[in-house]
Design a protein around this motif. Structure first.
Motif, PDB file in Angstrom:
ATOM      1  N   GLU A 135       0.834  -1.200   0.190  1.00  0.00           N
ATOM      2  CA  GLU A 135      -0.063  -0.147   0.094  1.00  0.00           C
ATOM      3  C   GLU A 135       0.896   1.205  -0.094  1.00  0.00           C
ATOM      4  O   GLU A 135       0.467   2.205  -0.688  1.00  0.00           O
ATOM      5  N   VAL A 136       2.035   1.284   0.783  1.00  0.00           N
ATOM      6  CA  VAL A 136       2.797   2.396   0.908  1.00  0.00           C
ATOM      7  C   VAL A 136       3.545   2.701  -0.498  1.00  0.00           C
ATOM      8  O   VAL A 136       3.443   3.853  -0.830  1.00  0.00           O
TER       9      VAL A 136
ATOM     10  N   LEU B 183      -3.002   5.959   3.479  1.00  0.00           N
ATOM     11  CA  LEU B 183      -2.403   4.734   3.829  1.00  0.00           C
ATOM     12  C   LEU B 183      -3.424   4.067   4.974  1.00  0.00           C
ATOM     13  O   LEU B 183      -3.438   3.969   6.160  1.00  0.00           O
ATOM     14  N   ARG B 184      -4.765   3.746   4.276  1.00  0.00           N
ATOM     15  CA  ARG B 184      -5.767   3.291   5.254  1.00  0.00           C
ATOM     16  C   ARG B 184      -5.441   1.837   5.806  1.00  0.00           C
ATOM     17  O   ARG B 184      -5.877   1.650   6.928  1.00  0.00           O
TER      18      ARG B 184
ATOM     19  N   ARG C 233       2.096   1.887  -3.309  1.00  0.00           N
ATOM     20  CA  ARG C 233       1.471   2.260  -4.357  1.00  0.00           C
ATOM     21  C   ARG C 233       0.848   3.582  -4.098  1.00  0.00           C
ATOM     22  O   ARG C 233       0.768   4.346  -5.014  1.00  0.00           O
ATOM     23  N   VAL C 234       0.520   3.818  -2.965  1.00  0.00           N
ATOM     24  CA  VAL C 234       0.046   5.220  -2.520  1.00  0.00           C
ATOM     25  C   VAL C 234       1.001   6.452  -2.638  1.00  0.00           C
ATOM     26  O   VAL C 234       0.711   7.403  -3.116  1.00  0.00           O
ATOM     27  N   TRP C 235       2.380   6.311  -2.245  1.00  0.00           N
ATOM     28  CA  TRP C 235       3.332   7.176  -2.368  1.00  0.00           C
ATOM     29  C   TRP C 235       4.152   7.071  -3.491  1.00  0.00           C
ATOM     30  O   TRP C 235       4.809   8.107  -3.796  1.00  0.00           O
ATOM     31  N   GLY C 236       4.113   6.006  -4.056  1.00  0.00           N
ATOM     32  CA  GLY C 236       4.872   6.108  -5.366  1.00  0.00           C
ATOM     33  C   GLY C 236       6.269   6.436  -5.217  1.00  0.00           C
ATOM     34  O   GLY C 236       7.246   5.921  -4.286  1.00  0.00           O
ATOM     35  N   ASP C 237       6.941   7.082  -6.038  1.00  0.00           N
ATOM     36  CA  ASP C 237       8.222   7.882  -6.038  1.00  0.00           C
ATOM     37  C   ASP C 237       8.423   8.994  -5.264  1.00  0.00           C
ATOM     38  O   ASP C 237       9.591   9.680  -5.259  1.00  0.00           O
TER      39      ASP C 237
END
Length: 516
Positions: free
Chosen positions: A323-324, A342-343, A326-330
């Motif tokens: 998840e991290v 970050l659910r 995917r959500v934060w990417g680069d």
């Protein structure tokens, strides 16, 4: 127990009364442990070092409401969801300052956490400081949280490179102390540059431990049995006071920031929006101590328990790490809004707080004569201690596997299906923790950063042990770190443009190093 200056005993009851004599007309109907000893009470099989965990064991045996006696005082404990929900009714019940919380009043006085309900400074401080936890204020704190996280990961990188395990509770304490000190008060304790805890931490732990010890000895005998501990506690309080006085003095000398800066500026410069009243110098000291102690002690415990469970459940850690990524990417320095996305990481944190709420109990007192749960009469002023750690394990709410770690208990559908007042890691009602959103944002951010950077491994022989000093903390928890080859991203460098640009929009007071 030692008396206070307002006519109450240290457990919050009028002098001359014992809790067994006030407020519970039919106390005999409430179950109690067997093997009660004269004078001593329910001490068979109990430990003065783990009173909260002892109460959890009694709770499993005795049911959703029970009582314990210690040295002539009777205490009522509640953990059943229906009874706890009744106690959450703000019209009939209010916060009760008793047990260990009242024992902190010599250092925290009428600060937000330890103020009695009749003390006016609670409402004044709450109204003055509440804007300091607004969304706008939180977005400003975020940048400094990132800055402190860099110091943690630098520290952990050195340990990993040297092949050493990391001291999780010790390092989380350093992290959260630096975070609240910098964001709230513009000061730096230099925790990560020290081989031993800062003296402020030592004094803080001493006062918390002493407050708990006062509950484990007969009140009249405490001055004799705890002579040495009392002297150390007096010295600890004096050190905490001196540290905070120096901090405030430095801010006043610097001219403050006209009320536009951090929590300390609000305390010194902001008047109540309606009455124009300001916090007194003595109350400012008490509020600063309250925030420095409560603002880092519970969050460090929450992070430590969460890291323990992530290490023990690699499948959960992998899902959270995905998840991290995917959500934060680069993104090199995740922004304030990205943390809330970050659910699943937040579910990990909530599930850790469910099993081990680091503030493990809270007390509620009757505003007027009433009946708890339709069965237990209570007179005005009678109180009960809600065991959050057992409320969070009530099988009628959480299912037959309530003792197991499962972050999916906190997915949106499951949360909506549960009755209210069944998850209370921050207390309840008007006097629930004012900094809960601060703590949750900080902890979620840090877990995200650590998951993105490391694979965390448990020590093979470690078994969770919990130490108590009013709050709860894993004892002796150490983890092994592995760098995420090809996937790990560097933690944010506060000197980089992304952070500098965000910091420019949230002016803060300069950070000063606090000496010994």
């Amino acid at each position: 127990m030692a008396s206070t200056t307002n006519g109450l005993a240290a457990d919050g009851l009028p002098k001359g009364f014992r809790s067994a004599e006030l407020g519970w007309p039919e106390l005999h109907r409430i179950p109690r442990p067997p093997y009660r000893l004269p004078l001593l009470g329910d001490v068979v099989g109990a430990s003065r070092h783990t009173p909260m965990q002892d109460s959890l064991r009694y709770a499993r045996r005795l049911g959703p409401i029970f009582r314990r006696r210690a040295f002539g005082n009777e205490f009522v404990f509640v953990w059943g969801a229906r009874l706890a929900a009744d106690l959450a009714d703000e019209e009939r019940f209010a916060k009760h300052v008793g047990l260990g919380v009242a024992n902190l009043r010599p250092v925290a006085g009428d600060g937000l956490f330890t103020a009695y309900n009749h003390e006016s400074n609670w409402q004044l401080a709450h109204d003055v400081l509440a804007p300091g936890f607004s969304r706008e204020a939180m977005a400003g704190y975020h940048v400094m949280m990132l800055d402190v996280a860099v110091r943690l990961t630098d520290h952990w990188d050195r340990a990993r490179t040297a092949g050493r395990t990391v001291d999780v509770p010790g390092d989380m304490t350093k992290l959260t102390l630096e975070t609240i000190a910098r964001t709230g008060f513009g000061h730096d304790f230099g925790s990560f540059e020290r081989s031993r805890p800062h003296p402020f931490v030592t004094a803080m732990v001493g006062t918390l431990s002493y407050a708990q010890r006062l509950n484990t000895v007969p009140g009249p005998l405490a001055p004799w049995l705890l002579r040495g501990a009392t002297r150390r506690n007096t010295a600890d309080i004096a050190y905490l006071n001196r540290t905070v006085d120096d901090l405030v003095r430095a801010r006043r000398a610097a001219g403050g920031a006209g009320g536009a800066g951090d929590l300390l500026d609000r305390m010194l410069e902001t008047a109540h929006p309606e009455t124009g009243e300001r916090l007194s110098p003595e109350n400012v000291r008490r509020q600063v101590i309250t925030f420095l102690v409560a603002g880092h002690e519970t969050t460090s415990g929450a992070l430590s328990f969460a890291l323990h469970y992530l290490a023990q459940h690699p499948e959960v850690a992998a899902r959270a790490r995905t998840e991290v990524d995917r959500v934060w990417g680069d993104t090199e320095a995740p922004g304030y809004e990205q943390v809330a996305k970050l659910r699943y990481v937040r579910r990990v944190l909530d599930e850790s707080l469910r099993l081990w709420p680091t503030a493990p109990a809270f007390a509620r007192e009757a505003r007027a004569d009433t009946v708890l749960g339709g069965s237990h009469p209570m007179r005005r002023g009678a109180w009960a201690l809600v065991l959050a750690g057992m409320l969070h394990r009530d099988p009628h709410v959480w299912g037959p596997d309530a003792e197991e770690f499962d972050p999916d208990r906190f997915d949106a559908k499951a949360v909506r299906a549960r009755a209210p007042h069944t998850f209370k890691p921050f207390g309840t009602g008007a006097r629930a923790c004012i900094g809960r959103q601060f703590a949750l944002h900080e902890a979620t951010l840090v877990l995200g950063l650590l998951l993105r950077r490391y694979e965390i491994r448990p020590e093979p022989d470690y078994r969770l042990r919990v130490t108590e000093r009013l709050t709860l903390m894993p004892e002796g928890l150490r983890l092994r770190l592995e760098h995420r080859v090809g996937n790990g991203r560097a933690c944010p460098d506060p000197a980089r443009a992304a952070v500098a640009e965000e910091a420019a929009s949230a002016p803060r007071c300069p950070v000063h190093r606090v000496g010994d």
